[in-house]
Structures are given as C-alpha cells and as structure tokens.
Enzyme design. Structure first.
Site, PDB file in Angstrom:
ATOM      1  N   GLY A  39      -8.248  56.615  13.079  1.00 53.18           N
ATOM      2  CA  GLY A  39      -7.999  55.942  11.809  1.00 53.18           C
ATOM      3  C   GLY A  39      -6.622  56.129  11.202  1.00 53.18           C
ATOM      4  O   GLY A  39      -5.724  56.771  11.768  1.00 53.18           O
ATOM      5  N   ASP A  40      -6.510  55.574  10.005  1.00 58.40           N
ATOM      6  CA  ASP A  40      -5.245  55.532   9.277  1.00 58.40           C
ATOM      7  C   ASP A  40      -4.799  56.931   8.814  1.00 58.40           C
ATOM      8  O   ASP A  40      -3.654  57.330   9.007  1.00 58.40           O
ATOM      9  CB  ASP A  40      -5.463  54.626   8.054  1.00 58.40           C
ATOM     10  N   ALA A  42      -5.684  59.769  10.067  1.00 55.32           N
ATOM     11  CA  ALA A  42      -5.387  60.594  11.246  1.00 55.32           C
ATOM     12  C   ALA A  42      -3.969  60.316  11.738  1.00 55.32           C
ATOM     13  O   ALA A  42      -3.176  61.243  11.947  1.00 55.32           O
ATOM     14  CB  ALA A  42      -6.408  60.323  12.339  1.00 55.32           C
ATOM     15  N   TYR A 200      -3.061  65.184  -3.072  1.00 54.68           N
ATOM     16  CA  TYR A 200      -2.031  65.122  -4.106  1.00 54.68           C
ATOM     17  C   TYR A 200      -1.776  66.504  -4.722  1.00 54.68           C
ATOM     18  O   TYR A 200      -0.709  66.774  -5.242  1.00 54.68           O
ATOM     19  CB  TYR A 200      -2.384  64.068  -5.167  1.00 54.68           C
ATOM     20  N   GLU A 237       1.930  51.398  -3.879  1.00 58.07           N
ATOM     21  CA  GLU A 237       2.289  51.382  -2.454  1.00 58.07           C
ATOM     22  C   GLU A 237       2.790  49.993  -2.087  1.00 58.07           C
ATOM     23  O   GLU A 237       2.220  48.999  -2.536  1.00 58.07           O
ATOM     24  CB  GLU A 237       1.059  51.704  -1.593  1.00 58.07           C
ATOM     25  N   ASP A 256     -10.662  55.089  -4.448  1.00 51.66           N
ATOM     26  CA  ASP A 256      -9.723  55.573  -3.421  1.00 51.66           C
ATOM     27  C   ASP A 256      -8.601  56.422  -4.030  1.00 51.66           C
ATOM     28  O   ASP A 256      -8.197  57.425  -3.459  1.00 51.66           O
ATOM     29  CB  ASP A 256      -9.130  54.365  -2.677  1.00 51.66           C
ATOM     30  N   HIS A 261      -6.686  61.168  -7.154  1.00 50.61           N
ATOM     31  CA  HIS A 261      -5.270  61.536  -7.280  1.00 50.61           C
ATOM     32  C   HIS A 261      -4.765  61.416  -8.731  1.00 50.61           C
ATOM     33  O   HIS A 261      -4.143  62.340  -9.262  1.00 50.61           O
ATOM     34  CB  HIS A 261      -4.397  60.664  -6.379  1.00 50.61           C
ATOM     35  N   ARG A 363       7.112  51.815  -3.417  1.00 46.52           N
ATOM     36  CA  ARG A 363       6.326  53.045  -3.285  1.00 46.52           C
ATOM     37  C   ARG A 363       6.717  53.961  -4.437  1.00 46.52           C
ATOM     38  O   ARG A 363       7.896  54.270  -4.601  1.00 46.52           O
ATOM     39  CB  ARG A 363       6.652  53.713  -1.954  1.00 46.52           C
ATOM     40  N   ARG A 391       8.755  62.513 -11.196  1.00 47.06           N
ATOM     41  CA  ARG A 391       8.579  61.580 -10.069  1.00 47.06           C
ATOM     42  C   ARG A 391       8.049  62.359  -8.866  1.00 47.06           C
ATOM     43  O   ARG A 391       8.736  63.217  -8.323  1.00 47.06           O
ATOM     44  CB  ARG A 391       9.900  60.887  -9.736  1.00 47.06           C
TER      45      ARG A 391
HETATM   46  P1  NDP Z   1     -10.048  54.190   8.178  1.00 49.61           P
HETATM   47  O1  NDP Z   1     -10.571  52.871   7.690  1.00 49.61           O
HETATM   48  O2  NDP Z   1      -8.828  54.166   9.012  1.00 49.61           O
HETATM   49  O3  NDP Z   1     -11.252  54.930   8.900  1.00 49.61           O
HETATM   50  C1  NDP Z   1     -11.107  56.060   9.735  1.00 49.61           C
HETATM   51  C2  NDP Z   1     -11.962  55.882  10.971  1.00 49.61           C
HETATM   52  O4  NDP Z   1     -13.327  55.889  10.590  1.00 49.61           O
HETATM   53  C3  NDP Z   1     -11.753  54.549  11.660  1.00 49.61           C
HETATM   54  O5  NDP Z   1     -10.711  54.629  12.598  1.00 49.61           O
HETATM   55  C4  NDP Z   1     -13.087  54.286  12.300  1.00 49.61           C
HETATM   56  O6  NDP Z   1     -13.123  54.945  13.562  1.00 49.61           O
HETATM   57  C5  NDP Z   1     -14.076  54.986  11.403  1.00 49.61           C
HETATM   58  N1  NDP Z   1     -14.724  54.010  10.509  1.00 49.61           N
HETATM   59  C6  NDP Z   1     -14.136  53.107   9.714  1.00 49.61           C
HETATM   60  N2  NDP Z   1     -15.058  52.411   9.023  1.00 49.61           N
HETATM   61  C7  NDP Z   1     -16.248  52.892   9.420  1.00 49.61           C
HETATM   62  C8  NDP Z   1     -17.584  52.593   9.051  1.00 49.61           C
HETATM   63  N3  NDP Z   1     -17.862  51.655   8.145  1.00 49.61           N
HETATM   64  N4  NDP Z   1     -18.580  53.298   9.643  1.00 49.61           N
HETATM   65  C9  NDP Z   1     -18.305  54.266  10.558  1.00 49.61           C
HETATM   66  N5  NDP Z   1     -17.049  54.591  10.931  1.00 49.61           N
HETATM   67  C10 NDP Z   1     -16.047  53.911  10.367  1.00 49.61           C
HETATM   68  O7  NDP Z   1      -9.865  55.092   6.874  1.00 49.61           O
HETATM   69  P2  NDP Z   1      -8.764  56.183   6.526  1.00 49.61           P
HETATM   70  O8  NDP Z   1      -8.386  56.961   7.725  1.00 49.61           O
HETATM   71  O9  NDP Z   1      -7.705  55.555   5.745  1.00 49.61           O
HETATM   72  O10 NDP Z   1      -9.577  57.082   5.499  1.00 49.61           O
HETATM   73  C11 NDP Z   1     -10.545  58.015   5.933  1.00 49.61           C
HETATM   74  C12 NDP Z   1     -10.777  59.023   4.827  1.00 49.61           C
HETATM   75  O11 NDP Z   1      -9.555  59.679   4.562  1.00 49.61           O
HETATM   76  C13 NDP Z   1     -11.211  58.387   3.513  1.00 49.61           C
HETATM   77  O12 NDP Z   1     -12.184  59.205   2.927  1.00 49.61           O
HETATM   78  C14 NDP Z   1      -9.938  58.372   2.666  1.00 49.61           C
HETATM   79  O13 NDP Z   1     -10.208  58.509   1.295  1.00 49.61           O
HETATM   80  C15 NDP Z   1      -9.232  59.600   3.171  1.00 49.61           C
HETATM   81  N6  NDP Z   1      -7.763  59.588   3.032  1.00 49.61           N
HETATM   82  C16 NDP Z   1      -6.994  58.625   3.618  1.00 49.61           C
HETATM   83  C17 NDP Z   1      -5.610  58.684   3.535  1.00 49.61           C
HETATM   84  C18 NDP Z   1      -4.727  57.688   4.204  1.00 49.61           C
HETATM   85  O14 NDP Z   1      -3.500  57.807   4.051  1.00 49.61           O
HETATM   86  N7  NDP Z   1      -5.261  56.735   4.936  1.00 49.61           N
HETATM   87  C19 NDP Z   1      -4.934  59.775   2.792  1.00 49.61           C
HETATM   88  C20 NDP Z   1      -5.838  60.732   2.215  1.00 49.61           C
HETATM   89  C21 NDP Z   1      -7.188  60.615   2.333  1.00 49.61           C
HETATM   90  P3  NDP Z   1     -14.000  54.453  14.779  1.00 49.61           P
HETATM   91  O15 NDP Z   1     -14.398  53.038  14.540  1.00 49.61           O
HETATM   92  O16 NDP Z   1     -13.114  54.643  15.964  1.00 49.61           O
HETATM   93  O17 NDP Z   1     -15.148  55.399  14.759  1.00 49.61           O
HETATM   94  C1  BG6 Z   2      -5.128  58.322   0.182  1.00 52.59           C
HETATM   95  C2  BG6 Z   2      -5.688  56.939   0.037  1.00 52.59           C
HETATM   96  O1  BG6 Z   2      -5.930  59.234  -0.509  1.00 52.59           O
HETATM   97  O2  BG6 Z   2      -3.804  58.395  -0.304  1.00 52.59           O
HETATM   98  C3  BG6 Z   2      -4.784  55.933   0.673  1.00 52.59           C
HETATM   99  O3  BG6 Z   2      -6.955  56.886   0.673  1.00 52.59           O
HETATM  100  C4  BG6 Z   2      -3.362  56.076   0.215  1.00 52.59           C
HETATM  101  O4  BG6 Z   2      -5.246  54.628   0.366  1.00 52.59           O
HETATM  102  C5  BG6 Z   2      -2.912  57.513   0.363  1.00 52.59           C
HETATM  103  O5  BG6 Z   2      -2.559  55.240   1.032  1.00 52.59           O
HETATM  104  C6  BG6 Z   2      -1.536  57.728  -0.237  1.00 52.59           C
HETATM  105  O6  BG6 Z   2      -1.082  59.019   0.057  1.00 52.59           O
HETATM  106  P1  BG6 Z   2       0.485  59.358   0.002  1.00 52.59           P
HETATM  107  O7  BG6 Z   2       0.535  60.822   0.197  1.00 52.59           O
HETATM  108  O8  BG6 Z   2       1.094  58.591   1.130  1.00 52.59           O
HETATM  109  O9  BG6 Z   2       0.939  58.897  -1.316  1.00 52.59           O
END
Ligand code: NDP
Ligand code: BG6
Length: 456
Positions: A39-40, A42, A200, A237, A256, A261, A363, A391
């Site tokens: 995912g994102d 990761a 955050y 963003e 989210d 945050h 951003r 900031r």
């Molecule tokens: P993604 O949408 O990228 O999901 C992560 C992974 O979860 C996907 O690659 C997918 O993997 C699996 N997934 C997605 N949707 C579903 C679903 N409906 N059911 C089961 N598996 C699913 O999300 P993010 O990585 O952005 O966010 C994941 C968590 O991290 C959230 O709780 C978010 O709040 C938190 N977060 C995100 C940040 C960011 O910068 N993106 C920063 C800080 C926190 P696969 O299909 O391969 O199993």
């Molecule tokens: C995460 C949110 O908690 O924070 C994302 O799920 C967002 O949607 C991210 O993009 C932003 O984090 P940063 O550290 O890049 O500002």
C-alpha cells in the site's frame, strides 16, 4: 552547544550507543512485519523509514523485514514502488542491497488462518527456531484490523521473544467501533504490546509546540481569549488519493486527517501546562481540552470533493471519482473545514478553524494564531493583526508577523516577520525524514520516558 545544533552523526551516535549497550538488542533477532506492504503508507513512509534506520545503524544487527498483503507481488515490485521515496545516494548502493537482502514478501489473506500459519513458518525460518522479537505494523485499512490482529494472536506470536502490534489511525470509525476495537485488542494483547500511532506527533514542529509554549515566558500571558482572535490549523496536499480508494473511500478526509492529526495539534495548542513532559501527564491535559469541545454545528462545516483539472498533467487531470478504486458516485469528502470551540476559561469564544484537503494547490501543514487588534489605534488603521505561525511542513519554521517602523525617513508602520526558518538556522537537515523514524525508535525503546512521549 544546544542539542538541536549537534550534528546528525553525534545524535545518532548516542542513540546507537544506547541501543548497542543493551545486550538484548545486540543479540536477539528482530522481525518487523509490514501488514499491507503493497500500500501507500508502506511505500511512502514505512519502507523508506526502515531503510533510513538500517542505513544509519539504528537497528539491532539481526533485524529482518517481512511484507505481507493480498497482492501477488515480488520484493522487486515493493522495491520499485518504495525507491522513489527512499532518497538513496549513490554511495549508499551497497548498503541498500544489504537492506533488501533482509527483506522478504509473502502474499496471503487477512481473514484466513492458513495464510498466517504460513507467515509464522516464514518468521520461524528467519530466526532458525532460536526465537525472535516480532513487531507487526498494521499499514492497513482499519476495516481489517479485527481479523488481522486475531490471526496474529492465534498464529504468529513469538514463543521465545516478545510480540508487539502497531495500530494506525483512524482508530475505528466512530465512538462505538473505536470502543469495540479497544476491547478487541485488549482481549488479544496486553497494553504494553499495543502501540497506537499518529505520526504527526513525531514531527519536529508538532513536538516543538510544547517547548515553544511552556519553555518561553513571552507567550504565556497572551496565549488566551484576551489576545488570540482565532487559531487556524491547516493540512493541504497537492496530490489526490489515487489508488487508495480501498481505504480512503470508507473513511474520508475528516477521519483520515482532521480527527487525528489536526486534533492532536489543536490539543497541543489549547491545553494547560502539564505537570511534566511525561506522556501520561500530556495525555491527561489533552483529554481535558477534548472534553471542553462542543459537538460541531453543521453550519460550521464545509465539505468538498476534488474534481479533475482538464488542463492539468498526469494525475492532476483526474478527479476523485476517476479513480477505479473509488466506488462510482461516491460522496466521500476529500476536503473539510470545521470550526470548533473550546468552552473553557482560556478559550471561550475563540474559533479553532480546522482545514484539510487532498489535491489542493500546495503541500502545507501549519498552526496559525491570529491575535486581536491593538486597542486604541494611533496609526490610522495601518496596522495588521499579529500572527504567530508554526509551519510543520514543508520547510519547518516559526515566524511572527508583526508591525515595525518602515526604515528611513518615514514614520509608517510596516508589516514584517520575525523569522526562525529551520533550514537557515539549523544546518543539519535531520528534521522532516524522521517523523516516522522517531516513532519507530520508540517502538524499540518503550519504557524509556525520553522517547515514549511520542506515542499517544
Ligand atoms: P491503502 O489504500 O494503500 O491500503 C493499504 C493496503 O491495504 C493496500 O495495498 C491493500 O493491500 C490493502 N487494502 C486496501 N483496501 C482494502 C480493503 N478494503 N480490504 C482489505 N485490504 C485492503 O492505504 P494506506 O496505505 O494509505 O493506509 C493504510 C493505513 O495507514 C490507514 O489506516 C491510514 O490511515 C494509515 N496511514 C497512511 C498514511 C499514508 O501516507 N498513506 C500515513 C499515515 C497513516 P492488498 O490488496 O495487497 O492486500
Ligand atoms: C496520513 C493520511 O495519516 O497522513 C494520508 O492517511 C496523508 O492521507 C498522510 O497523505 C500525510 O502525512 P505527511 O507526513 O506526508 O504529511
């Protein structure tokens, strides 16, 4: 010399020494498991942060990284997805190969015990059955936390070391689901195995809010409703949620970003001075602020969803609904503004304006206090209100907008800034990369008060 002015290698040297003086960390195998490795989060933050920790020698020698998700990927796919965020220099190439040699990936299902048994066999194989400490990072949508944590508990606990679980925000969907999640987690793990994360709180300028407020005499007397007209907390963003519909569409921007945050930052701005910097004391003061916030009135909220820009390039052309991972016709908000009031003696009547959005013009994350007009104006309304801006990103800074006499043969007031821009004041650029690192170090060093203040 102040601690902020110390060089990066001095600071890391100390952390490294602390880690390596500890026998356990030197000897024991550690495995960091990234659930949702496709995912994102990761690719943008977890793999890059693990890499920086590894590169800087801040992890115990015998540390392995295991990715787990449903997608059928190889380590090469994960590497290609994460590399753009890892800021690798040419000189680091050898170390980078060593890092990826410590990495592996397993595809499986979050709901199937069989997948977790396979994961356990894989974890066992990494420590050759001699025992290891495991950290499971839930980089996943909260909708799967129940299944994943139950399966970890049933199939993957370390039998000769400790096991810990890091839970991402949002912690549930509403009060009821949050309480259910708490009850569920505490039925599986002890409290000291559970880490709830809001990254955050690891950001340099968010941590600085406490020092700024309580380490200076000048702000105390004006930090209240007598002098502050409004507080604006902003998160913007410049990119959308493309490909993240699976998580984002169920939650939206309020869950989210705003309720974690921005609210964390609000509590740090609004709270009374805690009895100490100990995490429990800080938490207690934050909770008091939250208890004083009345439910938000509907007329104090604006919601929006971004559309594509026909003249934009690449992803900018696409609106939220153009993402195939978003359900057709979704009304999920990608932008929100809300006005909150803290009903206590210090803040009654002062609006706290929270704004957050995806796919906006820039951003930016910041805290802005606008002060009231100077009573008894003698400058013919030429003075602007003072503002104090913290900031958070990009380009960390604290600056105060203030009036000063226009230099030279004038007697006019002119707006200028008292400017503490970190880039120019502190040459070592160790700030922005490490918001996740500090939290990750905490994971290893729980129980050490110095670090544990970063966990809520
Ligand atoms: P993604 O949408 O990228 O999901 C992560 C992974 O979860 C996907 O690659 C997918 O993997 C699996 N997934 C997605 N949707 C579903 C679903 N409906 N059911 C089961 N598996 C699913 O999300 P993010 O990585 O952005 O966010 C994941 C968590 O991290 C959230 O709780 C978010 O709040 C938190 N977060 C995100 C940040 C960011 O910068 N993106 C920063 C800080 C926190 P696969 O299909 O391969 O199993
Ligand atoms: C995460 C949110 O908690 O924070 C994302 O799920 C967002 O949607 C991210 O993009 C932003 O984090 P940063 O550290 O890049 O500002």
């Amino acid at each position: 010399m102040s601690s902020l002015a110390r060089s990066r290698s001095q600071v890391f040297g100390e952390i490294r020494k602390e880690l390596y003086d500890d026998h356990e960390f030197r000897q024991v195998t550690h495995v960091f498991v990234i659930m949702g490795a496709s995912g994102d989060l990761a690719k943008k933050k977890i793999y890059p942060t693990l890499w920086w920790l590894f590169k800087d020698g801040l992890l115990p020698e015998e540390t392995y990284f295991v990715g787990f998700a449903r997608s059928h990927l190889t380590m090469d796919d994960i590497r290609a997805a994460s590399l753009p965020y890892m800021k690798v220099k040419d000189v680091d190439n050898e170390r980078l190969s060593a890092f990826f040699q410590r990495n592996s990936y397993l595809a499986g299902h979050y709901t199937e015990g069989e997948s977790f048994s396979q994961l356990q066999s894989h974890l066992n194989s990494l420590c050759h059955g001699t025992g290891a400490n495991y950290i499971f990072y839930l980089a996943l949508p909260p909708t799967v936390y129940h299944n994943v944590t139950s399966n970890i508990r049933q199939h993957c606990m370390s039998n000769k070391g400790w096991s810990r679980v890091i839970v991402e925000k949002p912690f549930g969907w509403d009060l009821q689901s949050s309480e259910e999640l708490s009850a569920h987690l505490s039925s599986l793990f002890t409290e000291d195995q559970i880490y709830r994360i809001d990254h955050y709180l690891g950001k340099e300028m968010v941590q600085n809010l406490m020092v700024l407020r309580f380490g200076n005499r000048i702000f105390g007397p004006i930090w209240n409703r007598e002098s502050v007209a409004s507080v604006v907390l902003t998160f913007k963003e410049p990119f959308g949620t493309y490909g993240r519909g699976g998580y984002f569409d169920d939650f939206g921007i309020i869950r989210d970003v705003m309720q974690n945050h921005l609210l964390q930052m609000l509590t740090l701005v609004a709270m009374e001075k805690p009895a100490s910097t100990n995490s429990d004391d800080v938490r207690d003061e934050k909770v008091k602020v939250l208890k004083c916030i009345a439910p938000v009135a509907l007329h104090d909220v604006v919601l929006g969803q971004y559309v594509g820009n026909p003249e934009g390039e690449g992803e900018a052309k696409l609106g939220y609904l153009d993402d195939p991972t978003v359900p057709k016709g979704s009304h999920t908000a990608t932008f929100a503004t809300a006005v909150l009031y803290v009903h206590n003696e210090r803040w009654e009547g002062v609006p706290f304006i929270l704004r957050c959005g995806k796919a906006l013009n820039e951003r930016k994350a910041e805290v802005r206090l606008q002060f009231t007009d100077v009573p008894g104006d003698i400058f013919n309304a030429q003075c602007q209100r003072n503002e104090l801006v913290v900031r958070v990103q990009p380009d960390e800074a604290i600056y105060a907008k203030m009036m000063s006499k226009k230099p030279g043969v004038y007697f006019n007031p002119e707006e200028t800034e008292l400017d503490l821009t970190y880039r120019s004041r502190y040459k070592a650029k160790m700030f922005s990369h490490y918001s996740f690192t500090s939290v990750t170090v905490t994971v290893y060093r729980r129980g050490n008060d110095k670090c544990s203040t970063q966990i809520t």
